[in-house]
Scaffold this motif. Structure first.
Motif, short mmCIF file in Angstrom:
data_model
loop_
_atom_site.label_atom_id
_atom_site.label_comp_id
_atom_site.label_asym_id
_atom_site.label_seq_id
_atom_site.Cartn_x
_atom_site.Cartn_y
_atom_site.Cartn_z
N GLY A 127 0.80 -1.21 0.00
CA GLY A 127 0.00 0.00 0.00
C GLY A 127 0.84 1.27 0.00
O GLY A 127 2.06 1.24 -0.09
N LEU A 128 0.14 2.41 0.12
CA LEU A 128 0.82 3.70 0.10
C LEU A 128 1.64 3.93 1.35
O LEU A 128 2.73 4.48 1.31
CB LEU A 128 -0.21 4.83 -0.05
N GLU A 130 -3.82 5.37 7.64
CA GLU A 130 -4.69 4.68 6.70
C GLU A 130 -6.10 5.26 6.64
O GLU A 130 -6.71 5.31 5.57
CB GLU A 130 -4.73 3.18 7.02
N MET A 144 -6.99 -0.51 -3.83
CA MET A 144 -6.27 0.11 -2.73
C MET A 144 -7.22 0.44 -1.58
O MET A 144 -6.89 0.22 -0.41
CB MET A 144 -5.58 1.38 -3.21
N SER A 175 -8.06 -2.71 0.30
CA SER A 175 -6.91 -3.16 1.10
C SER A 175 -6.77 -2.34 2.38
O SER A 175 -6.40 -2.86 3.42
CB SER A 175 -5.62 -3.06 0.27
N LYS A 227 -4.69 -7.78 1.98
CA LYS A 227 -3.75 -7.02 1.17
C LYS A 227 -3.14 -7.86 0.05
O LYS A 227 -2.31 -7.38 -0.71
CB LYS A 227 -2.65 -6.43 2.05
N HIS A 287 4.03 -1.34 -3.13
CA HIS A 287 3.20 -0.49 -3.98
C HIS A 287 1.74 -0.73 -3.62
O HIS A 287 1.43 -1.64 -2.85
CB HIS A 287 3.44 -0.82 -5.46
N TYR A 288 0.83 0.10 -4.20
CA TYR A 288 -0.59 -0.11 -3.93
C TYR A 288 -1.31 -0.76 -5.11
O TYR A 288 -2.52 -0.97 -5.05
CB TYR A 288 -1.28 1.20 -3.53
N LYS A 318 5.68 5.42 -5.67
CA LYS A 318 4.29 5.46 -5.23
C LYS A 318 3.72 6.88 -5.33
O LYS A 318 2.58 7.06 -5.75
CB LYS A 318 4.17 4.92 -3.80
#
Length: 314
Positions: A16-17, A24, A81, A84, A91, A177-178, A273
């Motif tokens: 993810g980011l 989040e 995304m 997730s 994820k 990465h997302y 990202k």
């Protein structure tokens, strides 16, 4: 030569980011709002252009296609995304789904790049050759300028996937990465990726660097033509429109060049990202505003569309 004990991973973990849980909730709210604006804005433009006969011109034909591509590009990456982030235990993404997401990401990404260049060419013809605009931008040429990139994008994206499918992934399956993109996936592979990297550079040169150079050349000619306009008001209006278009061009191509054409030594996962957010979320969200807020005809069509919906529902 591949060792005998290598086995291909059946799934990847999208990190993810941000890996900080406290961020989040903010990221989820931010990207949900951006995605809703992207969907509503681009679909409204498509509906307005398709329902208003006066907008059935080459410029709006290209804009409708760009809006469709922007909607699809954002839809390919952002919803996964968001899921997730919301479902922290989910994820993972399967190998087949990862390749599928990558195919559509590159398909619509290439389309986006080429269509922005096509729209710059359309503006170049309209401003620099106004008397010949109708004969140059014929329905046949417009069809080729849109249909050709759809076929080309499909071929290039499929080639990327076929080259990726020959690689073996073992050991680390965490993707920083997302969404599934080429460069982070290539770093996870435990087999030789030199062919993939060469192909990435060739394609990036064709679909990122070449359109960018063509756009800059088109706008250079446009600026020269604008300077010759006798009316100060006309010059100001055209400069204002061109500057807003160029801001999107710099944002989109600047970030994609940084990811696919810069040396790997200067790239980090966080930079990749951040750049990806620009061309998968920010640019698709901004395009409807950039191309419509300064356009009287399109604003009028949007108002008529909204009023028609309100009238029909009351």
């Amino acid at each position: 030569m591949e060792p005998d004990n290598q086995t291909n991973s059946s799934e990847f973990i999208l990190l993810g980011l941000s890996e900080k849980p406290e961020q989040e909730t903010l990221l989820f709210a931010l990207f949900l709002c951006m995605y809703v604006v992207t969907v509503v804005g681009n679909l409204l433009i498509i509906l307005a252009i398709s329902t208003d006969f006066h907008l059935h011109t080459p410029m709006y034909f290209f804009l409708a296609n760009l809006s469709l591509v922007d909607f699809c590009l954002a839809t390919d990456t952002v919803p996964k995304m968001l899921v997730s982030i919301q479902i922290k235990s989910n994820k993972s993404i399967s190998y087949s789904c990862c390749l599928t997401q990558m195919y559509f990401f590159h398909f619509f990404g290439i389309m986006d790049s080429v269509l922005i260049a096509v729209m710059a060419y359309d503006r170049f013809v309209a401003i620099c050759h106004p008397l010949h605009y109708t004969s140059i931008m014929s329905p046949r040429l417009c069809g080729l300028l849109v249909g050709g990139p759809w076929v080309f994008s499909g071929f290039i994206s499929l080639t990327h996937i076929l080259l990726m499918a020959r690689l073996v992934f073992c050991g680390n399956i965490e993707l920083p990465h997302y969404f599934c993109d080429l460069t982070p996936l290539l770093r996870l592979s435990c087999t030789d990726t030199s062919v993939n990297k060469i192909f990435v550079l060739i394609v990036a040169g064709m679909v990122i660097a070449t359109p960018f150079i063509c756009i800059l050349a088109s706008y250079a000619h446009i600026i020269v033509a604008i300077v010759k306009v006798p009316s100060a008001g006309g010059r100001k209006k055209t400069f204002s429109t061109c500057s807003s278009h160029l801001s999107v061009v710099v944002l989109f191509y600047g970030t994609t060049i940084g990811v696919y054409l810069c040396p790997s030594s200067v790239r980090t996962a966080m930079k990749e990202k951040a750049s990806a957010v620009m061309y998968t979320a920010v640019t698709p969200m901004l395009n409807p505003f950039i191309y419509s807020l300064r356009n009287r005809d399109l604003k009028g069509a949007l108002m008529k569309l909204v009023n028609r919906k309100i009238t029909s529902s009351s």
